[in-house]
Design a protein around this motif. Sequence first.
Motif, PDB file in Angstrom:
ATOM      1  N   LYS A  67      18.049  37.061-123.349  1.00 30.76           N
ATOM      2  CA  LYS A  67      17.303  38.165-123.160  1.00 30.76           C
ATOM      3  C   LYS A  67      17.241  38.120-121.593  1.00 30.76           C
ATOM      4  CE  LYS A  67      14.363  40.150-127.131  1.00 30.76           C
ATOM      5  NZ  LYS A  67      13.345  40.392-127.779  1.00 30.76           N
TER       6      LYS A  67
ATOM      7  N   ASP B 242      29.354  37.897-131.234  1.00 32.07           N
ATOM      8  CA  ASP B 242      29.000  38.897-132.801  1.00 32.07           C
ATOM      9  C   ASP B 242      27.885  37.018-133.596  1.00 32.07           C
ATOM     10  OD1 ASP B 242      32.162  37.134-134.361  1.00 32.07           O
ATOM     11  OD2 ASP B 242      30.078  35.865-134.279  1.00 32.07           O
ATOM     12  N   GLN B 243      27.350  37.337-134.783  1.00 30.02           N
ATOM     13  CA  GLN B 243      26.127  36.242-135.480  1.00 30.02           C
ATOM     14  C   GLN B 243      27.276  35.178-136.223  1.00 30.02           C
ATOM     15  OE1 GLN B 243      24.484  38.279-138.291  1.00 30.02           O
ATOM     16  NE2 GLN B 243      22.821  39.910-136.995  1.00 30.02           N
TER      17      GLN B 243
ATOM     18  N   TYR C 195      26.258  42.271-120.879  1.00 32.86           N
ATOM     19  CA  TYR C 195      26.413  42.835-122.429  1.00 32.86           C
ATOM     20  C   TYR C 195      27.411  43.579-122.165  1.00 32.86           C
ATOM     21  CZ  TYR C 195      21.601  40.595-123.159  1.00 32.86           C
ATOM     22  OH  TYR C 195      20.851  40.605-123.046  1.00 32.86           O
TER      23      TYR C 195
ATOM     24  N   TYR D 124      23.754  33.865-133.647  1.00 31.69           N
ATOM     25  CA  TYR D 124      23.611  34.002-132.661  1.00 31.69           C
ATOM     26  C   TYR D 124      22.972  35.101-132.116  1.00 31.69           C
ATOM     27  CZ  TYR D 124      26.075  29.093-133.853  1.00 31.69           C
ATOM     28  OH  TYR D 124      26.286  29.042-134.951  1.00 31.69           O
ATOM     29  N   ALA D 125      22.533  34.867-130.763  1.00 34.58           N
ATOM     30  CA  ALA D 125      22.493  36.347-129.842  1.00 34.58           C
ATOM     31  C   ALA D 125      22.358  35.882-128.651  1.00 34.58           C
ATOM     32  CB  ALA D 125      20.938  37.214-130.402  1.00 34.58           C
TER      33      ALA D 125
END
Length: 581
Positions: free
Chosen positions: A299, A312-313, A306, A295-296
């Motif tokens: 943009k 976290d992933q 942020y 996961y992210a």
Amino acid sequence: MKGRAAVIADDKRYVFIFLLFPAIFGITSAVTHYSIPEEMVAGSVVANLATDLGLDLKTLTKRRIRLDVISNRKYLDINKETGDLYIAEKIDREYLCNFKTSSCFLKMDALCVENVACLISLKTVVENPLEIHYVEIEVTDVNDHAPNFAYKDVLLEIAESTLPGEDFQLQEAKDPDSGINSVRFYKLSQTEYFELELRENGGEKKVPVLKLRKLLDREHQVTHSLILTAVDGGNPPRSGSIIINVTVLDDNDNRPKFSQEFYSVTLQENAPVGTLVIKLNATDLDEGQNGEIVYAFLKNIEKHIYATFDLDQTGEIRVKGDLDFEKNNVYRVGVMASDKGQPPKTSNCRIIIKVTDENDNGPEIEVTSLSDVVPEDSKPGTVISLVSITDKDSGVNGKVVCKISDNVPFELKSSFKENMYSLVTNAKLDREAVSKYDVTITATDIGQPPLSSVKTLKVQISDVNDNAPEFLHKPLELYLMENNPPGASIYSVSAFDKDLNENAAITYQIIREDRAKSHMSSFLNVNSDNGHINALKSFDFETVKTFQFHVVAADSGTPSLSSNVTVWAVFCCSRHAGFQS
């Protein structure tokens, strides 16, 4: 002054009830409303405020008209000779009213709500007699910003096996302008493979989504270059563009799928760092690395996200920075789930994080004193100071109760405007009894637990000539021996005055009898400064044995106050006679 600006004077008035004040202090019950566009040139005239308020232009300078703005910056001012209200500094509506939150709290006292009026509150003060008028300036938006994307270009990697109908969320354009001048629609450059769709984002605005309309063929065309344009509704309209570079990848049959497309989470303000916000869950039907998901953040989310949250992933979003309801009460977060296939496949979800208010701001007290000192003969109801209370919290946490210390001859009167008060006298003042007061103002909100602020106002009572000189004894007696030397001091009188300065400066004189020049008082003289009485001739016991005269003590106040005393003089033939009072 530069050219008079085209403004609209709105005759709208707000009806209210204001408690009685003395005639020497006038506080208006109406709010004069003007509307001006932002970015007006400094010096531009908004309106003739003096005329609109019904003031005599000939007396403006003498009455010391002035404009008070609750702010560190003064955007408007008033010409003290002509009465013109003019622009002192160019106004940027986007700076004044930041629409990142549902409302902004500016020291300037500007009330800003998205798609609602941006107002600047002013206070006009005129002296001799004192008048206070409230003015509201509505700053309307002009289309002075073009839509803007955070990045100039973006890369999309799409597998060639992706079926028509699949969609990809694109970067949202930002426009500081409001209302019709903000982003109204998006358009996509001509292409046979893609089409543009606008989708709800949990608010009034919509986000652009790129939708595949035709199967891609990597062997036929590896890349596609598209231009996404955001257009606002101004006249003329402004626009901004971003380049979308699409790279066609080889197969990865299935992409991750979230359990739901939209999530809503509520967090308490000031939640500690590390607090779990949400645990996201996406699944992928593929096996091996093609089914492993990371996961992210997308943009295109705002940069302050942020600094506030960490992802976290494994899909856990936790608090990373400070949560302050007064700065930001809603966060809109986009998360992408990617598998580890080659090429990887992705899907997106949207999360609305709502911050609830905590009572973490105490009330703020601002006092505007109308005078440093208050005359002791001021009538009950005389205005001493104006008190303004603000609290950055919302709801019950921002509701404030205000009171002052007990056992002082003052009280707080509520104004027509919430959290605005006048400190007025409610009893007669006596400087000779109490010459100054420390008035403590306490403001307490009704949050849990309640927070309070205290401010002490020093009120000095000035003297008026309300006390006449007094003699300690009435009448006075003195014993004289005969054959006294002419010009010698035979007696001294003294009076005191409770007032101060010139109101307590005492002079003395003897009351002369008009009926007979031979009256004994005509042979006496008193020093006007110290009350010493001299005999102008020698007295003979055989001629007169007793007489009386009157001495007047007068202060130097305006008007002067006085009192008198009767002095009985008795002659003795003995040389051992003396004075007695």
